[in-house]
Scaffold this active site. Structure first.
Site, PDB file in Angstrom:
ATOM      1  N   TRP A   1      46.606  33.968  49.035  1.00  0.00           N
ATOM      2  CA  TRP A   1      47.767  33.331  48.531  1.00  0.00           C
ATOM      3  C   TRP A   1      47.072  32.260  47.618  1.00  0.00           C
ATOM      4  CZ3 TRP A   1      45.858  28.926  50.571  1.00  0.00           C
ATOM      5  CH2 TRP A   1      44.895  28.276  50.963  1.00  0.00           C
ATOM      6  N   ASN A   2      45.825  32.084  48.052  1.00  0.00           N
ATOM      7  CA  ASN A   2      45.487  30.569  46.587  1.00  0.00           C
ATOM      8  C   ASN A   2      45.477  30.395  45.416  1.00  0.00           C
ATOM      9  OD1 ASN A   2      42.691  32.592  46.818  1.00  0.00           O
ATOM     10  ND2 ASN A   2      41.561  30.652  47.373  1.00  0.00           N
TER      11      ASN A   2
ATOM     12  N   LYS B   1      48.761  44.542  48.032  1.00  0.00           N
ATOM     13  CA  LYS B   1      49.423  43.833  49.253  1.00  0.00           C
ATOM     14  C   LYS B   1      49.305  42.541  48.773  1.00  0.00           C
ATOM     15  CE  LYS B   1      48.634  42.168  53.030  1.00  0.00           C
ATOM     16  NZ  LYS B   1      48.998  40.826  53.019  1.00  0.00           N
ATOM     17  N   PRO B   2      50.204  41.905  48.616  1.00  0.00           N
ATOM     18  CA  PRO B   2      49.920  40.194  48.691  1.00  0.00           C
ATOM     19  C   PRO B   2      50.569  39.608  49.526  1.00  0.00           C
ATOM     20  CG  PRO B   2      52.347  40.758  47.863  1.00  0.00           C
ATOM     21  CD  PRO B   2      51.540  42.293  47.620  1.00  0.00           C
ATOM     22  N   ALA B   3      49.680  38.218  50.045  1.00  0.00           N
ATOM     23  CA  ALA B   3      49.834  37.732  50.871  1.00  0.00           C
ATOM     24  C   ALA B   3      51.173  37.456  51.136  1.00  0.00           C
ATOM     25  CB  ALA B   3      48.766  36.761  51.089  1.00  0.00           C
TER      26      ALA B   3
ATOM     27  N   GLY C   1      39.478  37.045  50.578  1.00  0.00           N
ATOM     28  CA  GLY C   1      40.022  36.246  52.137  1.00  0.00           C
ATOM     29  C   GLY C   1      38.751  35.938  52.761  1.00  0.00           C
ATOM     30  N   SER C   2      39.280  35.701  54.263  1.00  0.00           N
ATOM     31  CA  SER C   2      38.776  35.472  55.342  1.00  0.00           C
ATOM     32  C   SER C   2      37.700  36.946  55.522  1.00  0.00           C
ATOM     33  CB  SER C   2      39.209  35.116  56.351  1.00  0.00           C
ATOM     34  OG  SER C   2      39.302  36.384  57.225  1.00  0.00           O
TER      35      SER C   2
ATOM     36  N   GLU D   1      35.314  39.803  48.797  1.00  0.00           N
ATOM     37  CA  GLU D   1      35.448  38.639  48.414  1.00  0.00           C
ATOM     38  C   GLU D   1      35.773  37.785  49.075  1.00  0.00           C
ATOM     39  OE1 GLU D   1      36.143  35.094  47.464  1.00  0.00           O
ATOM     40  OE2 GLU D   1      37.178  35.912  45.225  1.00  0.00           O
ATOM     41  N   LEU D   2      34.277  38.003  50.447  1.00  0.00           N
ATOM     42  CA  LEU D   2      35.120  36.635  51.979  1.00  0.00           C
ATOM     43  C   LEU D   2      35.004  34.938  51.670  1.00  0.00           C
ATOM     44  CD1 LEU D   2      33.277  39.401  54.059  1.00  0.00           C
ATOM     45  CD2 LEU D   2      35.650  39.426  53.392  1.00  0.00           C
TER      46      LEU D   2
ATOM     47  N   CYS E   1      37.673  29.613  48.017  1.00  0.00           N
ATOM     48  CA  CYS E   1      36.729  30.193  48.520  1.00  0.00           C
ATOM     49  C   CYS E   1      35.427  29.754  47.893  1.00  0.00           C
ATOM     50  CB  CYS E   1      36.807  31.298  48.689  1.00  0.00           C
ATOM     51  SG  CYS E   1      36.892  32.376  47.563  1.00  0.00           S
TER      52      CYS E   1
ATOM     53  N   GLU F   1      34.972  26.664  57.229  1.00  0.00           N
ATOM     54  CA  GLU F   1      35.413  26.809  55.889  1.00  0.00           C
ATOM     55  C   GLU F   1      36.400  26.014  56.224  1.00  0.00           C
ATOM     56  OE1 GLU F   1      36.813  30.477  54.226  1.00  0.00           O
ATOM     57  OE2 GLU F   1      36.013  29.463  52.376  1.00  0.00           O
TER      58      GLU F   1
HETATM   59  C1  SIN Z   1      38.030  31.426  41.261  1.00  0.00           C
HETATM   60  O1  SIN Z   1      37.651  30.128  41.396  1.00  0.00           O
HETATM   61  O2  SIN Z   1      37.929  32.562  40.601  1.00  0.00           O
HETATM   62  C2  SIN Z   1      38.364  31.949  42.164  1.00  0.00           C
HETATM   63  C3  SIN Z   1      38.361  31.412  43.568  1.00  0.00           C
HETATM   64  C4  SIN Z   1      38.608  31.974  44.824  1.00  0.00           C
HETATM   65  O3  SIN Z   1      38.702  33.264  45.390  1.00  0.00           O
HETATM   66  O4  SIN Z   1      39.299  31.320  45.655  1.00  0.00           O
END
Ligand code: SIN
Length: 461
Positions: A134-135, A158-160, A212-213, A234-235, A268, A362
């Protein structure tokens, strides 16, 4: 589709802004079948052809950037200027991978025996699934779908649950750009477990890419094991931001503001812990707290520089981490409280004892713990004392130290004298429990390609 729908709310106001189709497991299975059926024709198209469609999609996104940015701000709360940046950042992946599509080279390897040739080609993995956060509801999707489609794969996303609108808008533009039906489908849903299970359990889905987490990533890895899928993960991160006494403090301050408070601290790669050399610690903290205290908190659609946290659970986490730190003796220099149950005051804390949860988890919110240090060796040990390895930052003007730190930091990405590391042309990804695989750069397409080796014998006349 059985007609069920779910509501999307604006985290800055609590208002319901849309309702969208709520996909079930059956819908996901039908979409997987459609992606499987669309695959042969899509992979058979020339790379130039696929690239041209991705470039058209890029142009449509840029032409529509204002509407798309407003959608991002409405569904997740970031300031409009950041949302426009996100649309451009996401669109740039389409352009980048449109070009990479034409550079999927093979190899000819000298054969060990005469009368023989060895060829290596790179082929699309097949049907891929993306589970996106979602971020960055637009850019993180584009970072996955662009290389997948460029490589000749089809993709289901599948989006958040909090932010399906940007993904739905992306699917509409994709169709308009000429992406054939079934090649890219979006599965919005309020109950992710059922749709997630359809994606991970299917033998037709050959790859899963997740952002995500770490906690959810571990579960998805286990769910992908029975069908031995390719995975990109990508955690979570726990980024140290290190400032030496020889650093350009003005530049470090700018970097700290950008790294920590972008997206209200909900990225993240956000700085999670600041280590500042004791000789400049007090001076830095004073200037940092002043800048942070001046940030305008509020709805990103009306000039807020620090928007809301995504939901109540995110706010509760920040409150818990800060409470734990202050109970152990940390001091608040600025901020420290929630606002209207949706926002959190941009905060700086000092005297944070080792072992505080805020240094280990985090934060995903606008809170910066600052810790003094004395030696390079000590700060390297502290920075690396985490199971995470996504991003780290370091400020120094000593060239030798810059190289030593780049080598010593156990992270997939290091910002040396730079607080913003994300770039379409650079490989984004982590090591240790921050994941596997890389997104963006010329390497990003490799995650969607399989190598095939062909040994051709019997060549002599
Ligand atoms: C980004 O800066 O490319 C995204 C960082 C993230 O996955 O939160």
């Amino acid at each position: 589709m059985d007609g069920r729908r779910f509501a999307v709310t604006n985290p800055a106001t609590g208002e319901e802004i849309a309702d969208v189709a709520d996909c079930s497991r059956d819908d996901a299975e039908a979409a997987i079948k459609a992606a499987h059926e669309a695959l042969p024709a899509w992979r058979a198209r020339s790379a130039a052809d696929r690239g041209a469609i991705l470039r058209t999609w890029h142009d449509l996104m840029i032409a529509d950037e204002d509407r798309l940015a407003r959608l991002i701000t409405a569904e997740m709360g970031k300031p409009l200027t950041e949302a426009i940046g996100e649309v451009r950042y996401g669109a740039a992946y389409l352009k980048w991978f449109a070009e990479e599509a034409e550079r999927i080279y093979g190899e000819i390897i000298p054969a060990s025996a005469g009368n023989t040739k060895i060829f290596v080609s790179r082929e699309p993995v097949g049907v891929c699934a993306a589970i996106t956060p979602w971020n960055f509801p637009s850019a993180m999707l584009m970072r996955k779908v662009a290389p997948a489609l460029a490589a000749g794969c089809t993709m289901l996303a599948k989006p958040a649950e909090d932010t399906p609108l940007s993904a739905i808008a992306a699917a509409k533009l994709a169709l308009e750009a000429g992406v054939p039906p079934g090649v890219f489908s979006v599965l919005p849903c309020s109950q992710p477990a059922a749709v997630g299970a359809a994606l991970t359990e299917s033998d037709l889905v050959r790859k899963l890419s997740f952002t995500g987490s770490t906690q959810v990533g571990r579960r998805l890895l286990a769910d992908c094991a029975p069908t031995v899928k390719r995975v990109s993960m990508e955690l979570g991160g726990n980024a140290p931001f290190i400032i030496f006494d020889d650093a350009d403090i003005d530049a470090a301050l700018e970097g700290a503001m950008a790294s920590k408070y972008r997206n209200a601290g909900q990225t993240c790669v956000c700085a999670n812990r600041f280590y500042v050399h004791r000789a400049v610690h007090d001076q830095f903290c004073e200037r940092f707290a002043k800048r942070v205290g001046a940030l305008k908190v509020g709805d990103g659609a009306s000039g807020g520089e620090v928007g809301p946290l995504i939901n109540r659970a995110a706010l509760d986490k920040v409150i818990r981490l800060l409470d734990d730190a202050t109970r152990r003796g940390a001091r608040i220099l600025t901020g420290g409280a929630p606002i209207d149950d949706r926002f959190f005051e941009p905060t700086v804390i000092v005297d944070v004892p080792p072992g505080s949860a805020i240094l280990e988890e985090e934060i995903f919110g606008p809170v910066a713990p600052v810790i003094p240090f004395d030696t390079e060796k000590e700060v390297i040990a502290a920075a690396n004392a985490t199971p995470f390895g996504l991003a780290a930052y370091c400020y120094t003007r000593d060239l030798g130290r810059a190289w030593r730190m780049s080598d010593a930091l156990e992270y997939g990405m290091v910002g040396m004298n730079d607080g913003i590391i994300s770039a379409v042309s650079a490989p984004f990804g982590g090591i240790k429990q921050s994941g596997m695989g890389r997104e963006g750069s010329r390497h990003g397409i490799d995650d969607y390609l399989e190598m095939k080796y062909v040994r051709m014998g019997g060549l002599s006349a």
